[in-house]
Design a protein around this motif. Structure first.
Motif, PDB file in Angstrom:
ATOM      1  N   ARG A 145      43.692  31.236  36.523  1.00  0.00           N
ATOM      2  CA  ARG A 145      44.266  32.286  35.544  1.00  0.00           C
ATOM      3  C   ARG A 145      44.164  33.640  36.363  1.00  0.00           C
ATOM      4  O   ARG A 145      45.239  34.415  36.191  1.00  0.00           O
ATOM      5  N   THR A 146      43.335  33.906  37.373  1.00  0.00           N
ATOM      6  CA  THR A 146      43.308  35.077  37.824  1.00  0.00           C
ATOM      7  C   THR A 146      44.397  35.216  38.884  1.00  0.00           C
ATOM      8  O   THR A 146      45.110  36.118  39.206  1.00  0.00           O
ATOM      9  N   ALA A 147      44.799  33.933  39.694  1.00  0.00           N
ATOM     10  CA  ALA A 147      45.927  34.210  40.525  1.00  0.00           C
ATOM     11  C   ALA A 147      47.092  34.099  39.819  1.00  0.00           C
ATOM     12  O   ALA A 147      48.056  34.710  40.395  1.00  0.00           O
ATOM     13  N   GLU A 148      47.246  33.612  38.572  1.00  0.00           N
ATOM     14  CA  GLU A 148      48.572  33.791  37.917  1.00  0.00           C
ATOM     15  C   GLU A 148      48.744  35.278  37.401  1.00  0.00           C
ATOM     16  O   GLU A 148      49.897  35.897  37.625  1.00  0.00           O
ATOM     17  N   GLU A 149      47.665  36.037  37.127  1.00  0.00           N
ATOM     18  CA  GLU A 149      47.669  37.516  36.699  1.00  0.00           C
ATOM     19  C   GLU A 149      48.272  38.041  38.184  1.00  0.00           C
ATOM     20  O   GLU A 149      49.044  39.086  37.846  1.00  0.00           O
ATOM     21  N   ILE A 150      47.667  37.837  39.076  1.00  0.00           N
ATOM     22  CA  ILE A 150      48.073  38.412  40.304  1.00  0.00           C
ATOM     23  C   ILE A 150      49.603  38.242  40.660  1.00  0.00           C
ATOM     24  O   ILE A 150      50.577  39.375  41.096  1.00  0.00           O
ATOM     25  N   ALA A 151      50.076  37.036  40.623  1.00  0.00           N
ATOM     26  CA  ALA A 151      51.386  36.630  40.843  1.00  0.00           C
ATOM     27  C   ALA A 151      52.196  37.328  39.894  1.00  0.00           C
ATOM     28  O   ALA A 151      53.523  37.740  40.158  1.00  0.00           O
ATOM     29  N   ARG A 152      51.879  37.698  38.539  1.00  0.00           N
ATOM     30  CA  ARG A 152      52.683  38.198  37.603  1.00  0.00           C
ATOM     31  C   ARG A 152      52.888  39.769  37.813  1.00  0.00           C
ATOM     32  O   ARG A 152      54.069  39.959  37.611  1.00  0.00           O
ATOM     33  N   THR A 153      51.943  40.417  38.399  1.00  0.00           N
ATOM     34  CA  THR A 153      52.030  41.694  38.611  1.00  0.00           C
ATOM     35  C   THR A 153      52.371  42.131  40.051  1.00  0.00           C
ATOM     36  O   THR A 153      52.481  43.451  40.069  1.00  0.00           O
TER      37      THR A 153
END
Length: 158
Positions: A145-153
């Motif tokens: 979830r954290t990695a997805e947030e980084i990728a999203r932003t």
């Protein structure tokens, strides 16, 4: 394939090769990619995936220990055909992780692959990295979830 890699993604792959060589492994596996992500290089601010891994409890020491102790670590290849410093091939799982990192980048509508995409690819591919993270006590789903947030932003390659 590496033409789409950002600076931190390229550094991750180079560092993964150094880790595999240092551990005496004949192939670069997912655990080596994970170790490459954990090394932020000269500027930790340019490696959000490394920060995310550390925030979730993954340390290079713990992952390296799991790589040394893990029965699933890539087997060493005979060295007679390799020159010191020569290229080490990727394992099937590591190739899969890198292919999945491209899919992750495309999923977030990015034209480049950065460390967060490699981390997501490694998490999806499983392999020795999954066991190393488990040994280190990392909640893989929370890390995802954290990695997805980084990728999203992420707004531009580093």
């Amino acid at each position: 394939m590496f033409e789409r890699f950002s600076g931190d993604a390229r550094r991750t792959v180079v560092q993964a090769q150094h880790e595999a060589r240092g551990l005496g492994h004949g192939r670069i596996g997912t655990v080596h990619l994970l170790l490459g992500l954990l090394d932020p290089g000269d500027d930790p601010a340019t490696a959000p995936a490394a920060r995310a891994l550390r925030e979730h409890g993954a340390t290079a020491e713990a992952v390296r220990r799991a790589a040394r102790e893990g029965a699933a670590a890539p087997a060493p290849r005979p060295r007679r055909w390799r020159f010191p410093g020569s290229h080490i091939p990727f394992s099937k799982q590591a190739k899969k992780a890198l292919e999945l990192s491209l899919r992750e980048a495309l999923r977030f509508d990015r034209r480049w692959i950065d460390g967060s995409h490699i981390l997501l690819g490694v998490l999806r591919a499983g392999g020795t990295a999954a066991g190393a993270l488990e040994s280190a006590g990392v909640d893989a789903e929370a890390l995802r979830r954290t990695a997805e947030e980084i990728a999203r932003t992420a707004d531009r390659p580093r």
